[in-house]
Design an enzyme around this catalytic site. Sequence first.
Site, PDB file in Angstrom:
ATOM      1  N   GLY A  85      10.153 -10.449 -25.178  1.00  0.00           N
ATOM      2  CA  GLY A  85      11.452 -11.152 -25.092  1.00  0.00           C
ATOM      3  C   GLY A  85      11.153 -12.514 -25.275  1.00  0.00           C
ATOM      4  O   GLY A  85       9.796 -13.105 -25.457  1.00  0.00           O
ATOM      5  N   LEU A  86      12.235 -13.321 -24.764  1.00  0.00           N
ATOM      6  CA  LEU A  86      11.949 -14.677 -24.763  1.00  0.00           C
ATOM      7  C   LEU A  86      11.150 -15.415 -23.884  1.00  0.00           C
ATOM      8  O   LEU A  86      10.161 -15.910 -24.563  1.00  0.00           O
ATOM      9  CB  LEU A  86      13.421 -15.527 -24.452  1.00  0.00           C
ATOM     10  N   ALA A  87      11.008 -14.853 -22.625  1.00  0.00           N
ATOM     11  CA  ALA A  87       9.998 -15.208 -21.860  1.00  0.00           C
ATOM     12  C   ALA A  87       8.563 -14.805 -22.402  1.00  0.00           C
ATOM     13  O   ALA A  87       7.651 -15.532 -22.139  1.00  0.00           O
ATOM     14  CB  ALA A  87      10.103 -14.688 -20.202  1.00  0.00           C
ATOM     15  N   SER A 118      32.780 -12.471 -25.668  1.00  0.00           N
ATOM     16  CA  SER A 118      32.426 -13.616 -24.999  1.00  0.00           C
ATOM     17  C   SER A 118      33.705 -14.275 -24.160  1.00  0.00           C
ATOM     18  O   SER A 118      34.711 -14.017 -24.263  1.00  0.00           O
ATOM     19  CB  SER A 118      32.261 -14.608 -26.475  1.00  0.00           C
ATOM     20  N   ARG A 143      33.292 -16.028 -13.128  1.00  0.00           N
ATOM     21  CA  ARG A 143      33.073 -14.738 -13.460  1.00  0.00           C
ATOM     22  C   ARG A 143      33.249 -13.823 -12.190  1.00  0.00           C
ATOM     23  O   ARG A 143      33.788 -12.761 -12.486  1.00  0.00           O
ATOM     24  CB  ARG A 143      31.615 -14.400 -14.078  1.00  0.00           C
ATOM     25  N   HIS A 183      25.991  -6.919 -16.091  1.00  0.00           N
ATOM     26  CA  HIS A 183      25.463  -7.776 -16.985  1.00  0.00           C
ATOM     27  C   HIS A 183      24.301  -8.486 -16.985  1.00  0.00           C
ATOM     28  O   HIS A 183      23.338  -8.649 -18.068  1.00  0.00           O
ATOM     29  CB  HIS A 183      26.679  -8.984 -17.301  1.00  0.00           C
TER      30      HIS A 183
HETATM   31  C1  LIG Z   1      25.195  -9.166 -23.968  1.00  0.00           C
HETATM   32  C2  LIG Z   1      24.551 -10.305 -23.424  1.00  0.00           C
HETATM   33  C3  LIG Z   1      24.712 -11.366 -23.777  1.00  0.00           C
HETATM   34  C4  LIG Z   1      23.967 -12.651 -23.040  1.00  0.00           C
HETATM   35  N1  LIG Z   1      24.429 -14.096 -23.490  1.00  0.00           N
HETATM   36  C5  LIG Z   1      23.580 -14.804 -22.775  1.00  0.00           C
HETATM   37  C6  LIG Z   1      24.027 -16.200 -23.047  1.00  0.00           C
HETATM   38  O1  LIG Z   1      24.809 -16.530 -24.161  1.00  0.00           O
HETATM   39  N2  LIG Z   1      23.069 -17.183 -22.766  1.00  0.00           N
HETATM   40  C7  LIG Z   1      22.098 -16.832 -21.916  1.00  0.00           C
HETATM   41  O2  LIG Z   1      21.492 -17.758 -21.182  1.00  0.00           O
HETATM   42  N3  LIG Z   1      21.756 -15.583 -21.452  1.00  0.00           N
HETATM   43  C8  LIG Z   1      22.634 -14.508 -21.926  1.00  0.00           C
HETATM   44  N4  LIG Z   1      22.268 -13.231 -21.475  1.00  0.00           N
HETATM   45  C9  LIG Z   1      21.133 -13.093 -20.683  1.00  0.00           C
HETATM   46  C10 LIG Z   1      19.885 -13.211 -21.438  1.00  0.00           C
HETATM   47  O3  LIG Z   1      20.042 -12.625 -22.666  1.00  0.00           O
HETATM   48  C11 LIG Z   1      18.664 -12.379 -20.800  1.00  0.00           C
HETATM   49  O4  LIG Z   1      18.693 -12.790 -19.456  1.00  0.00           O
HETATM   50  C12 LIG Z   1      17.354 -12.895 -21.303  1.00  0.00           C
HETATM   51  O5  LIG Z   1      17.337 -12.767 -22.592  1.00  0.00           O
HETATM   52  C13 LIG Z   1      16.004 -11.911 -20.826  1.00  0.00           C
HETATM   53  O6  LIG Z   1      15.026 -12.384 -21.225  1.00  0.00           O
HETATM   54  P1  LIG Z   1      13.662 -11.822 -20.868  1.00  0.00           P
HETATM   55  O7  LIG Z   1      12.729 -12.399 -21.907  1.00  0.00           O
HETATM   56  O8  LIG Z   1      13.377 -12.000 -19.635  1.00  0.00           O
HETATM   57  O9  LIG Z   1      13.728 -10.279 -21.119  1.00  0.00           O
HETATM   58  P2  LIG Z   1      14.101  -9.139 -22.614  1.00  0.00           P
HETATM   59  O10 LIG Z   1      14.494  -9.959 -23.689  1.00  0.00           O
HETATM   60  O11 LIG Z   1      14.808  -8.145 -21.808  1.00  0.00           O
HETATM   61  O12 LIG Z   1      12.649  -8.509 -22.887  1.00  0.00           O
HETATM   62  C14 LIG Z   1      12.043  -7.633 -22.163  1.00  0.00           C
HETATM   63  C15 LIG Z   1      10.884  -7.332 -22.888  1.00  0.00           C
HETATM   64  O13 LIG Z   1      10.138  -6.384 -21.912  1.00  0.00           O
HETATM   65  C16 LIG Z   1       9.575  -5.208 -22.649  1.00  0.00           C
HETATM   66  N5  LIG Z   1       9.469  -4.254 -21.694  1.00  0.00           N
HETATM   67  C17 LIG Z   1      10.151  -3.899 -20.591  1.00  0.00           C
HETATM   68  N6  LIG Z   1       9.695  -2.978 -19.829  1.00  0.00           N
HETATM   69  C18 LIG Z   1       8.482  -2.722 -20.558  1.00  0.00           C
HETATM   70  C19 LIG Z   1       7.312  -1.797 -20.187  1.00  0.00           C
HETATM   71  N7  LIG Z   1       7.460  -1.015 -19.058  1.00  0.00           N
HETATM   72  N8  LIG Z   1       6.467  -1.610 -20.988  1.00  0.00           N
HETATM   73  C20 LIG Z   1       6.196  -2.634 -22.071  1.00  0.00           C
HETATM   74  N9  LIG Z   1       7.101  -3.271 -22.318  1.00  0.00           N
HETATM   75  C21 LIG Z   1       8.267  -3.579 -21.636  1.00  0.00           C
HETATM   76  C22 LIG Z   1      10.547  -4.938 -23.695  1.00  0.00           C
HETATM   77  O14 LIG Z   1      10.191  -4.376 -24.864  1.00  0.00           O
HETATM   78  C23 LIG Z   1      11.048  -6.408 -24.224  1.00  0.00           C
HETATM   79  O15 LIG Z   1      10.084  -7.128 -25.085  1.00  0.00           O
HETATM   80  C24 LIG Z   1      23.110 -12.244 -22.007  1.00  0.00           C
HETATM   81  C25 LIG Z   1      22.787 -10.791 -21.795  1.00  0.00           C
HETATM   82  C26 LIG Z   1      23.188 -10.247 -22.310  1.00  0.00           C
HETATM   83  C27 LIG Z   1      23.135  -8.496 -21.809  1.00  0.00           C
END
Ligand SMILES: Cc1cc2nc3c(=O)[nH]c(=O)nc-3n(C[C@H](O)[C@H](O)[C@H](O)COP(=O)(O)OP(=O)(O)OC[C@H]3O[C@@H](n4cnc5c(N)ncnc54)[C@H](O)[C@@H]3O)c2cc1C
Lengths: 640, 258
Positions: A44-46, A286, A332, A403
């Site tokens: 994901g982003l991280a 939203s 919220r 959420h």
């Molecule tokens: C509907 C919605 C709207 C949102 N809107 C906003 C917003 O407007 N602004 C904001 O700042 N935040 C927002 N958020 C929060 C934000 O989107 C998330 O917190 C953030 O994108 C998480 O990014 P991440 O990289 O940590 O994880 P994720 O994007 O969840 O990525 C997780 C990754 O891990 C992988 N993965 C997980 N478990 C395993 C495993 N066991 N083995 C292999 N791969 C695995 C997945 O395949 C994926 O690639 C929103 C969230 C939701 C639900």
Amino acid sequence: MTVTLDAKIPAGPLADKWDNFKADEKLVNPANKRKFKILIVGTGLAGASAAATLAELGYQVEAFTFHDSPRRAHSIAAQGGINAAKNYKGDGDSIHRLFYDTIKGGDFRAREANVHRLAQVSVDIIDQMVAQGVPFAREYGGLLDNRSFGGAQVSRTFYARGQTGQQLLLGAYQQMARQVGLGNVKLWNRTELVDIVVVDGRCAGIVTRDLLTGEVRSHSGHAVVLCTGGYGNAFFLSTNAMACNTSAIWRAHRRGAYFANPCYTQIHPTCIPQSDEFQSKLTLMSESLRNDGRVWVPKNADDHRPPHQIPEDERDYYLERLYPSFGNLAPRDISSRAAKRAVDSGRGVGPLKNGVYLDFSDAIGRLGKAVVEERYGNLFEMYERITGENPYDVPMRIYPASHYTMGGLWVDYELMTTIPGLYAAGEANFSDHGANRLGASALMQGLSDGYFVLPYTISNYLAPWLNKPIPDTSHPEFAKVEAEARDRFRQYLSVGGTRSPDWFHRELGKIIWDYCGMERSREGLEKALGEIPALYAEFQKDLRVTGDAESVNQTLEKAGRVDDFFQLGMVMCQDALVREESCGGHFRVEHQTEEGEALRNDDEFAHVTAWEWSGDPTRPIEHREQLEYEVVKFQTRSYK
Amino acid sequence: MTTTLTNLTLKIWRQDGPGDAGRFETYQIPEISDEASFLEMLDVLNERLIGEGTEPVTFDHDCREGICGTCSLMIDGQAHGPQRGTATCQLHMRKFQSGDTIVIEPWRASAFPIIKDLMVDRSAFDRIVEAGGYISADTGGAPDANLIPIPKPVADAAMDAAACIGCGACVAACPNGAANLFTAAKVTHLNLLPQGQAERFKRVEAMVETMDEYFGSCTNHGECEAACPKEISIDVIALMNADYRKAKFKNRKALSRI
Ligand SMILES: Cc1cc2nc3c(=O)[nH]c(=O)nc-3n(C[C@H](O)[C@H](O)[C@H](O)COP(=O)(O)OP(=O)(O)OC[C@H]3O[C@@H](n4cnc5c(N)ncnc54)[C@H](O)[C@@H]3O)c2cc1C
Ligand code: FES
């Protein structure tokens, strides 16, 4: 016995800590970087930003995702925007203000040094994403546009229509794809992490399962980074994507990584309520809608009239009544609890009486339909597609839903967990949001961790390992962990009961939602701690998984994830039970003011609770990190 | 308000694995709320199949909000079903009627091999992006974001193209199995922006040629645009073709100077 965790916060004044760290850290020279292999789980982003950056620096990177493509990660669904202290509007924003807003928004339960660093690097994120071609919204003069978001009095949120997460993720994904094309990142898609391997007290690698063939295999590396997202689906119904789960961080927890603040979960007030018992997920509407919509329920619990037939004086605009100065824009956590109380009092609306109205008729009368359409047209369309009701004619129905999860793996300032060599970034760690996250701050944190923090901190750990042998996958520990994983999946298949993993997940989610959701009480949590283990015992006896372990089997994947949600659920309730105060998303009914507002206890609870796995999920071991505030002063949040 | 649909017949493609010939199987849905989404209707069927001890239907899905591009069903011969501008996961049962027979198939295209039942392998899309669907800007060296003003209409047009969710409906709908709409959407997004100019011609050449390795060729049927859940305009293909022609010319000239 509780131990005080050391976050390894660098010395010096708050604003200098990050620079001091960078000045003192150990480095790996460019030619030596290719001698180190880093495994990144989650794209994901991280994860994508970390994989791209570390590969650009010259490390060998392998990236893992259970998705078919990195572009599908849940980050794609974020709508609203991303914060950064650019002060492009000249409205008084600064690094200090973003830092302070985030600490206050988190209800004084986040670590100062981390949050300050987040605010510092926020400005670099926007530069980096624009360089990647992210089509952020622009003004007519061609400069970047900003909007304002909850919990802030400045406009610092950058956005790309209602698809900010999508555009940011595609930017990071493309940057990583370039490194895949160049051969610097090896990508493992449809590959799920099923365990972590620890040798001599240090993370030596991971064990994965190929979701197409069922093959279980080992991967060794110098360091492992978990970027696997949040655990909001513990509630079953949430705004998270269907596949979001806790397994990666939970398996790491079971191998020794402490789990911090699991009870800090965010419930978003404006989601479309559940419509039937098959409902699989909830959709976020939203928060911006609350700028013009008015929230109300009928005064009388037995009022079954359609909304337009209920006269004004028989409506309760409860947010305006209870919080006259913030009204419909109350934060919220407060809006969510007020909606719950309205529904619990029997005054819920809709066929299942499980929602409250968000009414635009005044706004349409005042501004005209055209203006409302220009502001919210796409959201109204989405609402109509899902509910079949037209919000221009009938008020929307909304209800809070799970959420985001502020809790996650405990990490120190360098984002390292309690297992040396194992890092956690993005929503998977607990680091920056305290007890409540502000809107538009999760995207910022994910990209900050991946682009601008980990690439620096990881060399500090790696440097001393130069030219020293590390265990490879022939080490017996890998074989042992692989065998345990195979046995676990075989076990799910052999139970031969009658109920699907989804059935158990739904039932588990109900318990967690009822007792560890928007309002928690000692009595409820104790009840949950009785009910979850009982249901878990049933899961172990009555689970049915069809098919086999040697080909695609979505039911089997789900079984493993639900198993981990059960264990996590117990620790969430435990954590909520020991935190005898109300703060942010954690509201204990025993700890509230006479007006029903959250009552924090800074003397006893200004700490992080980090749980150690004891072998028994009902008996986790508690540790603490004391939060020291050098710069900010405790304050009570008030929105009256 | 809520009504119940009764007596639906589903004809679903079942295929045990890549090597299996596959077949249609018929399932009855005696009743389902019209509030249910199409995928929730399949969830209900799958719960029942597990209860009966048979393997549930495998299908890809994740966000269920029309943004991740994971869902991918051919419903009654239409990619993502009957509702225009809507991904499968956003389609609801109120678009159907009691007594309907609904045929559900996977995406069918030679570049998207079937993995199992309704699940296909779309990783060829990632190969196209890896070939050039990016701007080469390493982390750390970026100038201030407001240094290059971008006219709003340009930013908006880039965003229109960038809205692609990579679901593959365009390929599934195309009689030739071409990926021109997908590829052109990314080319257009990046080639319109000032940041994308340095690699403009190299990018289009690499992406188009990688696309041609996996996918069929475009003969301007326009089915892709009609199937696209994000309603991306076919005009992007014209832009890609124009840039590709220029690239062939320019890149050759640049090479001859070496
Ligand atoms: C509907 C919605 C709207 C949102 N809107 C906003 C917003 O407007 N602004 C904001 O700042 N935040 C927002 N958020 C929060 C934000 O989107 C998330 O917190 C953030 O994108 C998480 O990014 P991440 O990289 O940590 O994880 P994720 O994007 O969840 O990525 C997780 C990754 O891990 C992988 N993965 C997980 N478990 C395993 C495993 N066991 N083995 C292999 N791969 C695995 C997945 O395949 C994926 O690639 C929103 C969230 C939701 C639900
Ligand atoms: S499931 Fe994400 S677009 Fe349909």
